[in-house]
Write a protein that holds these residues in place. Structure first.
Motif, PDB file in Angstrom:
ATOM      1  N   UNK A  41       6.921 -24.511   0.543  1.00 42.16           N
ATOM      2  CA  UNK A  41       5.871 -23.825   1.302  1.00 42.16           C
ATOM      3  C   UNK A  41       6.509 -22.647   2.027  1.00 42.16           C
ATOM      4  N   UNK A  42       6.017 -21.457   1.750  1.00 43.53           N
ATOM      5  CA  UNK A  42       6.600 -20.243   2.305  1.00 43.53           C
ATOM      6  C   UNK A  42       5.950 -19.907   3.641  1.00 43.53           C
ATOM      7  N   UNK A  43       6.636 -20.230   4.729  1.00 40.51           N
ATOM      8  CA  UNK A  43       6.094 -19.936   6.051  1.00 40.51           C
ATOM      9  C   UNK A  43       6.242 -18.464   6.421  1.00 40.51           C
ATOM     10  N   UNK A  44       6.798 -17.654   5.547  1.00 41.22           N
ATOM     11  CA  UNK A  44       6.891 -16.214   5.789  1.00 41.22           C
ATOM     12  C   UNK A  44       5.762 -15.449   5.105  1.00 41.22           C
ATOM     13  N   UNK A  45       4.755 -16.157   4.606  1.00 41.55           N
ATOM     14  CA  UNK A  45       3.652 -15.484   3.917  1.00 41.55           C
ATOM     15  C   UNK A  45       2.937 -14.499   4.846  1.00 41.55           C
ATOM     16  N   UNK A  46       2.755 -14.884   6.087  1.00 40.34           N
ATOM     17  CA  UNK A  46       2.110 -13.977   7.032  1.00 40.34           C
ATOM     18  C   UNK A  46       2.901 -12.703   7.240  1.00 40.34           C
ATOM     19  N   UNK A  47       4.215 -12.808   7.155  1.00 38.85           N
ATOM     20  CA  UNK A  47       5.058 -11.619   7.314  1.00 38.85           C
ATOM     21  C   UNK A  47       4.947 -10.700   6.107  1.00 38.85           C
ATOM     22  N   UNK A  48       4.707 -11.234   4.909  1.00 41.11           N
ATOM     23  CA  UNK A  48       4.414 -10.384   3.753  1.00 41.11           C
ATOM     24  C   UNK A  48       3.134  -9.590   4.009  1.00 41.11           C
ATOM     25  N   UNK A  49       2.133 -10.258   4.564  1.00 47.48           N
ATOM     26  CA  UNK A  49       0.885  -9.569   4.906  1.00 47.48           C
ATOM     27  C   UNK A  49       1.152  -8.440   5.895  1.00 47.48           C
ATOM     28  N   UNK A  50       1.921  -8.752   6.925  1.00 44.52           N
ATOM     29  CA  UNK A  50       2.220  -7.763   7.963  1.00 44.52           C
ATOM     30  C   UNK A  50       3.002  -6.583   7.397  1.00 44.52           C
ATOM     31  N   UNK A  51       4.012  -6.861   6.559  1.00 44.53           N
ATOM     32  CA  UNK A  51       4.799  -5.787   5.964  1.00 44.53           C
ATOM     33  C   UNK A  51       3.927  -4.869   5.115  1.00 44.53           C
ATOM     34  N   UNK A  52       3.067  -5.463   4.292  1.00 47.25           N
ATOM     35  CA  UNK A  52       2.196  -4.645   3.451  1.00 47.25           C
ATOM     36  C   UNK A  52       1.321  -3.724   4.268  1.00 47.25           C
ATOM     37  N   UNK A  53       0.768  -4.249   5.367  1.00 47.47           N
ATOM     38  CA  UNK A  53      -0.107  -3.435   6.207  1.00 47.47           C
ATOM     39  C   UNK A  53       0.665  -2.306   6.884  1.00 47.47           C
ATOM     40  N   UNK A  54       1.880  -2.581   7.369  1.00 48.87           N
ATOM     41  CA  UNK A  54       2.670  -1.542   8.034  1.00 48.87           C
ATOM     42  C   UNK A  54       3.179  -0.496   7.038  1.00 48.87           C
ATOM     43  N   UNK A  55       3.571  -0.937   5.852  1.00 47.23           N
ATOM     44  CA  UNK A  55       3.977   0.032   4.831  1.00 47.23           C
ATOM     45  C   UNK A  55       2.814   0.948   4.464  1.00 47.23           C
ATOM     46  N   UNK A  56       1.618   0.364   4.356  1.00 49.40           N
ATOM     47  CA  UNK A  56       0.445   1.177   4.026  1.00 49.40           C
ATOM     48  C   UNK A  56       0.145   2.166   5.145  1.00 49.40           C
ATOM     49  N   UNK A  57       0.241   1.717   6.390  1.00 53.37           N
ATOM     50  CA  UNK A  57       0.009   2.615   7.520  1.00 53.37           C
ATOM     51  C   UNK A  57       0.996   3.780   7.489  1.00 53.37           C
ATOM     52  N   UNK A  58       2.256   3.465   7.221  1.00 53.84           N
ATOM     53  CA  UNK A  58       3.275   4.514   7.190  1.00 53.84           C
ATOM     54  C   UNK A  58       2.994   5.528   6.088  1.00 53.84           C
ATOM     55  N   UNK A  59       2.653   5.015   4.890  1.00 56.59           N
ATOM     56  CA  UNK A  59       2.447   5.911   3.744  1.00 56.59           C
ATOM     57  C   UNK A  59       1.157   6.711   3.870  1.00 56.59           C
ATOM     58  N   UNK A  60       0.082   6.063   4.293  1.00 53.61           N
ATOM     59  CA  UNK A  60      -1.228   6.715   4.300  1.00 53.61           C
ATOM     60  C   UNK A  60      -1.493   7.521   5.569  1.00 53.61           C
ATOM     61  N   UNK A  61      -1.165   6.966   6.720  1.00 53.42           N
ATOM     62  CA  UNK A  61      -1.492   7.620   7.989  1.00 53.42           C
ATOM     63  C   UNK A  61      -0.359   8.527   8.459  1.00 53.42           C
ATOM     64  N   UNK A  62       0.866   8.014   8.476  1.00 54.12           N
ATOM     65  CA  UNK A  62       1.977   8.799   9.005  1.00 54.12           C
ATOM     66  C   UNK A  62       2.435   9.871   8.020  1.00 54.12           C
ATOM     67  N   UNK A  63       2.513   9.529   6.745  1.00 53.98           N
ATOM     68  CA  UNK A  63       2.964  10.497   5.749  1.00 53.98           C
ATOM     69  C   UNK A  63       1.815  11.270   5.110  1.00 53.98           C
ATOM     70  N   UNK A  64       0.597  10.820   5.292  1.00 47.89           N
ATOM     71  CA  UNK A  64      -0.561  11.521   4.757  1.00 47.89           C
ATOM     72  C   UNK A  64      -0.718  11.438   3.256  1.00 47.89           C
ATOM     73  N   UNK A  65      -0.169  10.416   2.621  1.00 50.56           N
ATOM     74  CA  UNK A  65      -0.298  10.267   1.168  1.00 50.56           C
ATOM     75  C   UNK A  65      -1.694   9.787   0.805  1.00 50.56           C
ATOM     76  N   UNK A  66      -2.181  10.118  -0.392  1.00 54.07           N
ATOM     77  CA  UNK A  66      -3.494   9.642  -0.823  1.00 54.07           C
ATOM     78  C   UNK A  66      -3.567   8.119  -0.816  1.00 54.07           C
ATOM     79  N   UNK A  67      -4.788   7.607  -0.735  1.00 50.88           N
ATOM     80  CA  UNK A  67      -5.013   6.169  -0.613  1.00 50.88           C
ATOM     81  C   UNK A  67      -4.359   5.391  -1.751  1.00 50.88           C
ATOM     82  N   UNK A  68      -4.604   5.809  -2.986  1.00 54.06           N
ATOM     83  CA  UNK A  68      -4.077   5.085  -4.140  1.00 54.06           C
ATOM     84  C   UNK A  68      -2.554   5.098  -4.154  1.00 54.06           C
ATOM     85  N   UNK A  69      -1.964   6.238  -3.844  1.00 57.90           N
ATOM     86  CA  UNK A  69      -0.496   6.344  -3.823  1.00 57.90           C
ATOM     87  C   UNK A  69       0.077   5.454  -2.727  1.00 57.90           C
ATOM     88  N   UNK A  70      -0.569   5.453  -1.559  1.00 61.19           N
ATOM     89  CA  UNK A  70      -0.096   4.629  -0.448  1.00 61.19           C
ATOM     90  C   UNK A  70      -0.160   3.148  -0.799  1.00 61.19           C
TER      91      UNK A  70
END
Length: 296
Positions: A41-70
């Motif tokens: 049982x992977x108790x770090x599953x929530x951290x995968x969720x968190x990482x994905x959301x922060x990576x998306x924020x960085x790519x889409x909002x901070x770097x201004x990349x298109x939605x699909x690319x982000x």
């Protein structure tokens, strides 16, 4: 029928609960994938969720990349992180007691959480809305648009994985390695590669779930806490059953919605676990879990 009873409210709570259960089922899918592939049982599953959301924020909002690319970059980043974790943390623990691996995933979750807090800080960020928010009105029943579309997206992801595991050559190899690693190894299947791919798939599923959750609420390190509520679902459905994750997710989603609507939000988090406890007294391996028989 009781003329004073609000049947429209009952229908709305039930439908919204079932639709909300779709996202819960997708998060549960990440747990089930890793448990089927590695027995952990992977108790770090929530951290995968968190990482994905922060990576998306960085790519889409901070770097201004298109939605699909982000989105693609976010999935790729989490996939790499999952592969590194499997190779550097989990594989050296192969053959060790299960409790050692469980503690490793708990420690890993704490480490990722701390790293995210150090890099992005603990304050809330706003993500762009990925899903249509316009509500759907069916008579007296109002269904939030984001709930319906998150359900449809979750079901599409789950269906894609089911078809992949059933019909693709790699999927069949992964099922074989999960069912009997020793026999699979004898037949020439690279068991380590299938386990690594299992972690990658679970990471990508978690990343997508985290992005959806963060885009409908807000982005903070607390995003990963949504995965903790899914433990009731994977226990109810069966730790190794994808159909069980779907059915249990819908059941728990509806129970949470009904209890929140009629009993208040404080009871919402208690009733699902009480329901799971009652069901496990009758079916200890969950609704669809594989029954294990040990001979002495």
């Amino acid at each position: 029928m009781n003329p004073g009873f609000d049947w429209a409210a009952l229908a709305e709570f039930s439908i919204v609960g079932l639709l909300s259960g779709g996202l819960l089922a997708m998060i549960a899918l990440g747990f089930v994938l890793i448990y089927k592939g590695t027995g952990v049982i992977n108790f770090a599953m929530g951290e995968f969720m968190m990482l994905g959301a922060y990576f998306f924020y960085t790519a889409n909002v901070m770097w201004g990349l298109p939605l699909a690319v982000a989105l693609v970059l976010s999935f790729a980043a989490v996939a790499v992180a999952a592969a590194v974790i499997e190779r550097g943390v989990l594989r050296p623990l192969a053959g060790q007691p299960v409790i050692s691996v469980l503690m490793a995933t708990i420690g890993l979750a704490s480490a990722i959480h701390g790293a995210v807090d150090a890099v992005w800080g603990g304050r809330n960020y706003e993500l762009p809305s990925l899903l249509p928010r316009a509500p759907i009105i069916l008579g007296d029943v109002l269904i939030p648009g984001k709930t319906l579309w998150s359900f449809l997206m979750a079901m599409a992801v789950i269906a894609g994985f089911v078809l992949y595991f059933r019909f693709s050559r790699t999927g069949v190899s992964m099922r074989a390695a999960a069912s009997d690693p020793t026999t699979a190894y004898v037949l020439g299947i690279d068991v380590r590669a299938t386990q690594r791919l299992t972690w990658i798939f679970a990471g990508v599923v978690g990343a997508l779930a985290g992005i959806i959750v963060a885009s409908t609420t807000s982005l903070s390190p607390a995003v990963g806490s949504a995965a903790l509520g899914v433990l009731a679902i994977i226990i109810l459905g069966g730790l190794d059953s994808i159909p069980g994750a779907i059915v249990a997710g819908l059941i728990v989603g509806m129970i949470e919605s009904l209890t929140a609507g009629y009993l208040g939000g404080k009871v919402r988090d208690i009733v699902p676990y009480a329901t799971v406890l009652v069901i496990l007294l009758v079916r200890p391996y969950g609704l669809f879990g594989t029954r294990q028989i040990e001979r002495l």
